[in-house]
Design a protein around this motif. Structure first.
Motif, short mmCIF file in Angstrom:
data_model
loop_
_atom_site.label_atom_id
_atom_site.label_comp_id
_atom_site.label_asym_id
_atom_site.label_seq_id
_atom_site.Cartn_x
_atom_site.Cartn_y
_atom_site.Cartn_z
N ARG A 262 49.41 135.11 37.31
CA ARG A 262 50.27 136.20 36.85
C ARG A 262 51.27 136.60 37.93
O ARG A 262 52.45 136.86 37.65
CB ARG A 262 49.43 137.41 36.44
CG ARG A 262 48.57 137.15 35.22
CD ARG A 262 47.94 138.42 34.71
NE ARG A 262 47.06 138.16 33.58
CZ ARG A 262 46.55 139.09 32.79
NH1 ARG A 262 46.83 140.36 33.02
NH2 ARG A 262 45.77 138.78 31.79
N LEU B 64 53.95 133.94 38.02
CA LEU B 64 54.87 134.07 36.88
C LEU B 64 55.80 135.27 37.05
O LEU B 64 56.99 135.19 36.74
CB LEU B 64 54.07 134.19 35.58
CG LEU B 64 53.34 132.93 35.10
CD1 LEU B 64 52.48 133.25 33.88
CD2 LEU B 64 54.35 131.84 34.77
N LEU B 65 55.25 136.39 37.52
CA LEU B 65 56.06 137.58 37.74
C LEU B 65 57.14 137.32 38.79
O LEU B 65 58.30 137.70 38.61
CB LEU B 65 55.17 138.74 38.17
CG LEU B 65 55.89 140.06 38.50
CD1 LEU B 65 56.67 140.56 37.28
CD2 LEU B 65 54.90 141.11 38.98
N LEU C 231 59.81 135.13 37.31
CA LEU C 231 60.63 135.87 36.37
C LEU C 231 61.62 136.76 37.10
O LEU C 231 62.81 136.83 36.74
CB LEU C 231 59.74 136.71 35.45
CG LEU C 231 60.45 137.62 34.45
CD1 LEU C 231 61.25 136.80 33.45
CD2 LEU C 231 59.44 138.52 33.72
N VAL D 84 65.71 137.81 27.66
CA VAL D 84 64.63 137.81 28.64
C VAL D 84 65.16 138.02 30.05
O VAL D 84 64.53 138.69 30.88
CB VAL D 84 63.83 136.50 28.55
CG1 VAL D 84 62.80 136.40 29.68
CG2 VAL D 84 63.12 136.40 27.20
N ALA E 234 59.82 137.79 23.02
CA ALA E 234 59.40 137.05 24.21
C ALA E 234 59.23 137.99 25.40
O ALA E 234 58.23 137.92 26.13
CB ALA E 234 60.43 135.97 24.53
N ALA E 235 60.19 138.89 25.61
CA ALA E 235 60.09 139.85 26.71
C ALA E 235 58.88 140.77 26.51
O ALA E 235 58.17 141.10 27.47
CB ALA E 235 61.37 140.67 26.81
N VAL F 51 55.77 138.79 27.42
CA VAL F 51 55.69 138.58 28.86
C VAL F 51 55.19 139.85 29.55
O VAL F 51 54.30 139.81 30.41
CB VAL F 51 57.08 138.18 29.43
CG1 VAL F 51 57.08 138.26 30.95
CG2 VAL F 51 57.43 136.76 28.98
N ALA F 52 55.76 141.00 29.16
CA ALA F 52 55.33 142.26 29.77
C ALA F 52 53.87 142.56 29.44
O ALA F 52 53.11 143.02 30.30
CB ALA F 52 56.22 143.40 29.27
N TYR G 189 51.47 140.41 28.80
CA TYR G 189 50.59 139.50 29.53
C TYR G 189 50.53 139.85 31.01
O TYR G 189 49.45 139.85 31.62
CB TYR G 189 51.08 138.06 29.36
CG TYR G 189 50.31 137.07 30.19
CD1 TYR G 189 49.00 136.72 29.86
CD2 TYR G 189 50.88 136.50 31.32
CE1 TYR G 189 48.29 135.82 30.64
CE2 TYR G 189 50.18 135.59 32.10
CZ TYR G 189 48.88 135.26 31.76
OH TYR G 189 48.18 134.37 32.53
N LEU G 190 51.68 140.19 31.58
CA LEU G 190 51.73 140.39 33.03
C LEU G 190 51.29 141.79 33.47
O LEU G 190 50.73 141.93 34.55
CB LEU G 190 53.16 140.14 33.54
CG LEU G 190 53.68 138.71 33.48
CD1 LEU G 190 55.11 138.64 34.00
CD2 LEU G 190 52.78 137.77 34.28
N TYR H 169 60.80 145.06 27.49
CA TYR H 169 59.70 144.97 28.45
C TYR H 169 58.84 146.23 28.44
O TYR H 169 57.61 146.16 28.50
CB TYR H 169 60.25 144.72 29.86
CG TYR H 169 60.70 143.30 30.10
CD1 TYR H 169 59.78 142.32 30.44
CD2 TYR H 169 62.03 142.94 29.98
CE1 TYR H 169 60.18 141.01 30.67
CE2 TYR H 169 62.45 141.64 30.20
CZ TYR H 169 61.51 140.67 30.55
OH TYR H 169 61.91 139.38 30.76
#
Length: 323
Positions: free
Chosen positions: A8, A11-12, A15, A58, A93-94, A97-98, A100-101, A145
């Motif tokens: 994570r 990935l962060l 991003l 994104v 998608a955003a 992502v938010a 998950y992270l 997000y």
């Protein structure tokens, strides 16, 4: 040490770097060159455009450029649909992502007033998404997000985003189409330009209309109402059903004041303005109408019990079954 936290973090970091690069060079984006590049894909141009729009969302790139380009490339009708698909996919998608992270991390550390704010957003669910899409209180990219850090359901978020961004998407897509018509010239360009101006005026008026229609009250679940009634400063429960319903099958909340909706305007003097009011009916439709009336007469600390007595009795049966 588990690999998931490091994944994570990686990935962060990736991003953030990608967003930083995109934001740094976004002023160099040439809309004309972008349109020409996408048009070069021929029959697959709509698919390429949707993918680029989603990626732009994104990476915090300006969606306005994409929306105008969609109108110029695909026209007002197909352009609106393609723009909405791209914007919704990017927003989703955003959101994912938010979630998950950071959603778990944020939920563990929220407290105080901020936690109450997030709980209110989650209770509103798709209604909140609908409101902020129609009345853009926050930038589109940041909002995607931020909402991912809440527990709003994904399907509700995506559907509300698609449906309630449609008015603005159509207006700005038409502006892009009008720009293309203006370049082409002719009498049709003048008519198209006037329509575009009218649509922009309508979109500018939309936030004011939505704010007037919005219910001026906070929502309470029946569980929250039960906790508040057991506290030191309980709200006044105002049941706006008829007398027959108040004493009927569903009964009523102990200590509730029965002020039927059709009598409420003439009995406002029975309500205190220095205590919170919890409005309840069969579901919550009449409570919403009552909230607007009370707000118009100076009451401010108003709460609507979500799903009303239907939910209250269901919660009582559930507690009884557990006991």
């Amino acid at each position: 040490m588990k690999s998931w936290p490091w994944l994570r973090i990686g990935l962060l970091a990736g991003l953030l770097v990608a967003i930083g690069v995109a934001v740094t060079f976004r002023d160099r984006i040439d809309p004309v060159a972008l349109e020409a590049w996408i048009a070069g894909f021929g029959i697959t141009a709509p698919l390429v455009f949707v993918a680029v729009y989603a990626l732009a969302s994104v990476l915090f790139l300006p969606g306005m450029i994409m929306t105008l380009a969609g109108g110029a490339l695909f026209g007002p009708v197909w352009g609106t649909l393609i723009n909405l698909i791209g914007a919704t996919l990017g927003a989703t998608a955003a959101f994912l992502v938010a979630r998950y992270l950071g959603a778990d991390w944020v939920s563990r550390r929220l407290g105080g007033r901020l936690k109450e704010l997030v709980n209110g957003v989650e209770a509103e669910g798709w209604r909140f998404v609908a409101f902020v899409r129609l009345v853009p209180l926050f930038p589109y990219n940041l909002l995607n997000y931020a909402l991912g850090l809440t527990r709003i359901r994904l399907l509700a978020y995506a559907l509300a985003t698609f449906v309630f961004m449609a008015p603005g998407a159509f207006a700005y897509t038409y502006v892009g189409h009008a720009g293309r018509q203006a370049i082409a010239g002719g009498e049709a360009a003048i008519q198209t330009g006037l329509i575009a101006l009218a649509l922009l005026a309508a979109v500018a008026f939309l936030p004011r209309l939505v704010k007037r229609l919005r219910v001026p009250a906070e929502w309470l679940t029946v569980q929250e109402l039960a906790r508040e009634l057991a506290g030191h400063s309980p709200p006044v429960v105002v049941d706006v059903r008829s007398v027959e319903e108040f004493t009927g099958e569903l009964g009523h909340v102990d200590g509730a004041l029965n002020l039927p909706l059709d009598q409420l305007a003439n009995r406002l003097h029975e309500l205190p303005k220095d205590r919170p009011l919890a409005l309840v009916c069969h579901t919550d439709r009449r409570s919403r109408t009552a909230a607007k009336l009370l707000h118009a007469h100076g009451f401010r600390d108003i709460h609507i019990v979500r799903r009303g007595m239907t939910a209250w009795r269901a919660a009582e049966r559930s507690r009884h079954d557990q006991d």
